[in-house]
Scaffold this active site. Structure first.
Site, short mmCIF file in Angstrom:
data_model
loop_
_atom_site.label_atom_id
_atom_site.label_comp_id
_atom_site.label_asym_id
_atom_site.label_seq_id
_atom_site.Cartn_x
_atom_site.Cartn_y
_atom_site.Cartn_z
N LYS A 156 -13.26 -0.18 5.81
CA LYS A 156 -13.86 -0.90 4.69
C LYS A 156 -15.00 -1.81 5.15
O LYS A 156 -16.10 -1.75 4.60
CB LYS A 156 -12.80 -1.74 3.96
CG LYS A 156 -11.50 -1.00 3.64
CD LYS A 156 -11.72 0.06 2.61
CE LYS A 156 -10.51 0.87 2.18
NZ LYS A 156 -9.37 1.10 2.97
N ASP A 187 -1.13 -6.20 9.10
CA ASP A 187 -2.05 -5.09 8.83
C ASP A 187 -3.34 -5.69 8.26
O ASP A 187 -3.34 -6.21 7.14
CB ASP A 187 -1.40 -4.12 7.83
CG ASP A 187 -2.26 -2.89 7.58
OD1 ASP A 187 -3.24 -2.67 8.34
OD2 ASP A 187 -1.98 -2.15 6.62
N TRP A 202 0.86 -1.19 0.00
CA TRP A 202 0.00 0.00 0.00
C TRP A 202 0.90 1.24 0.00
O TRP A 202 1.84 1.30 0.78
CB TRP A 202 -0.88 -0.03 1.25
CG TRP A 202 -1.80 1.13 1.42
CD1 TRP A 202 -2.55 1.74 0.45
CD2 TRP A 202 -2.07 1.85 2.64
NE1 TRP A 202 -3.28 2.76 0.99
CE2 TRP A 202 -3.01 2.85 2.33
CE3 TRP A 202 -1.63 1.72 3.95
CZ2 TRP A 202 -3.51 3.73 3.28
CZ3 TRP A 202 -2.14 2.59 4.91
CH2 TRP A 202 -3.06 3.58 4.58
C1 LIG Z 1 -3.40 -2.08 3.45
C2 LIG Z 1 -4.06 -0.96 4.15
N1 LIG Z 1 -3.78 -0.73 5.44
C3 LIG Z 1 -4.35 0.26 6.12
C4 LIG Z 1 -5.26 1.11 5.53
C5 LIG Z 1 -5.79 2.22 6.39
O1 LIG Z 1 -7.08 2.53 6.28
P1 LIG Z 1 -7.76 3.65 7.21
O2 LIG Z 1 -6.70 4.48 7.80
O3 LIG Z 1 -8.62 4.41 6.27
O4 LIG Z 1 -8.53 2.89 8.23
C6 LIG Z 1 -5.59 0.92 4.18
C7 LIG Z 1 -6.53 1.82 3.49
O5 LIG Z 1 -6.66 1.86 2.32
C8 LIG Z 1 -4.98 -0.14 3.48
O6 LIG Z 1 -5.25 -0.39 2.20
#
Ligand SMILES: Cc1ncc(COP(=O)(O)O)c(C=O)c1O
Length: 393
Positions: free
Chosen positions: A243, A208, A127
């Site tokens: 999500k 994660d 990511w």
């Molecule tokens: C792999 C991964 N980790 C963590 C996140 C963090 O998401 P958020 O901070 O919106 O909860 C995302 C969001 O796209 C992600 O794709």
């Protein structure tokens, strides 16, 4: 003072969103966004969330501060969701965080305090916010090979070889499920092999888990986490409700530390809470209160699970539609790897130049690596999309 600052380039995905918005073509297709969308192209609030919000408005009697750990009932509920039967293990401590991103950053700060020399190994690719979020905390980053673009498969031997070279105590960041950006996940057997290496080389797994429930189901998607906790003395887990509860802007997530014993787990938590105090003091409450209520109310939990299945099934169905339309539109090309991917994202497997042509000639938007968000596909646009892709091959 501010005149000394250099302007920062716009985030590539935000730039793409802007370009898409300004594109006047009616047939344009957006495969670039990072959120779930339904068949109508909307990111709706889940019904279970709406009901929990009504309940919250009717019953909440105070907005006074909670502590830096956030809502304790939420932390307990998330521990059960993520760790299943292992949740009662005293080695686990959990704090509520502003989304998965907040959890990642707090984890990195604690890691740096615990071991400034440590190196954190990330998959290549990963990511695009992992490196900034973790690296800006001041820990060293390295990559291990993960995805082979030619064969569209995991470079598992190369990954293990790389991890064999990691120093004792180094951290290995793993995507719990629905690997972003490739959509290609480790099988249970591969998770077990990673655990063997982590245990033998005393590496610290850092999982994660941002898409629990988007691949197979809540339990199977937590396979890696639940297996690793039995195999290694120390681990870090970050979790996001953005999500699976659709709570993106409410910023709901959690950070869990697993330590060798209960005393060390509590010391680690105290360090994390002290870090939180200096960063944002305490996490936002609204979204976490909703999640906690949904998970604790059997009827609402059931409704949420059905909505989660609905999102997951749509992702599967759109993958099938796309691959089937592509096999008609471009019979000489093999896109079957898309069916082996899970979650919102996968690599389509076209070049950066073809990505540019898709945008310019056909109004089909995706990021340069050809990562697509499967939610951008609908039964209404899939034919146009497949023909567009075929036209640039
Ligand atoms: C792999 C991964 N980790 C963590 C996140 C963090 O998401 P958020 O901070 O919106 O909860 C995302 C969001 O796209 C992600 O794709």
């Amino acid at each position: 003072m501010f005149e000394r600052l250099e302007p920062k380039p716009a985030d590539a995905i935000l730039k793409l969103i802007g370009e898409y918005k300004n594109d006047p073509r009616a047939e344009k297709v957006d495969l670039g966004v990072g959120v779930y969308r339904n068949a109508a192209g909307d990111t709706p609030i889940l019904n279970s969330v709406k009901k929990a919000e009504h309940w919250l408005v009717g019953t909440q009697s105070s907005k006074a501060y909670l502590g830096s750990r956030g809502d304790i009932a939420f932390c307990d509920a998330i521990q059960k969701l993520v760790f299943g039967a292992a949740a009662s293990d005293g080695r686990i401590t959990t704090l509520q965080s502003p989304g998965g991103s907040g959890a990642l950053r707090v984890a990195a700060e604690v890691v740096r305090i615990a071991n400034p020399e440590v190196c954190l190994w990330m998959s290549d690719p990963t990511w695009n916010n992992h490196a900034p979020l973790l690296g800006e905390a001041g820990i060293k980053l390295q990559s291990y090979p993960y995805y082979d673009l030619d064969s569209h498969s995991i470079r598992f031997d190369a990954m293990l070889e790389s991890l064999q070279k990691a120093a004792t105590g180094d951290i290995v960041l793993l995507h719990g499920c629905c690997h972003n950006p490739t959509g290609m996940d480790l099988s249970p057997a591969q998770w077990n092999q990673v655990a063997d290496v982590a245990a033998a080389r005393q590496l610290v797994p850092f999982v994660d888990l941002a898409y629990q429930g988007f691949s197979e189901n809540l339990d199977d998607d937590a396979y890696g986490v639940r297996m690793l906790i039995e195999r290694v003395p120390e681990m870090i887990v970050t979790q996001s409700c953005s999500k699976n509860f659709g709570l993106y802007r409410d910023r709901v997530g959690a950070l869990s530390f697993i330590a060798a014993d209960e005393v060390t787990a509590n010391t680690t938590l105290s360090q994390a809470l002290s870090t939180v105090r200096t960063m944002y003091s305490l996490p936002p409450d609204h979204g976490a209160a909703i999640v906690s209520h949904i998970l604790g109310d059997p009827a609402l939990r059931h409704e949420w699970l059905e909505e989660l299945v609905g999102m997951r099934d749509r992702l599967k169905e759109m993958r099938q539609l796309l691959v089937s339309a592509l096999s008609d539109a471009a019979p000489d090309h093999d896109f079957s790897h898309v069916l082996r991917t899970t979650g919102m994202f996968c690599y389509l497997g076209v070049t950066a130049e073809q990505v540019e042509r898709l945008k310019g000639e056909r109004g089909v938007y995706m990021v340069g690596s050809s990562r697509i968000n499967v939610c951008g596909i609908t039964s209404g646009n899939v034919e146009y999309l497949a023909q567009s892709i075929a036209s640039v091959l």
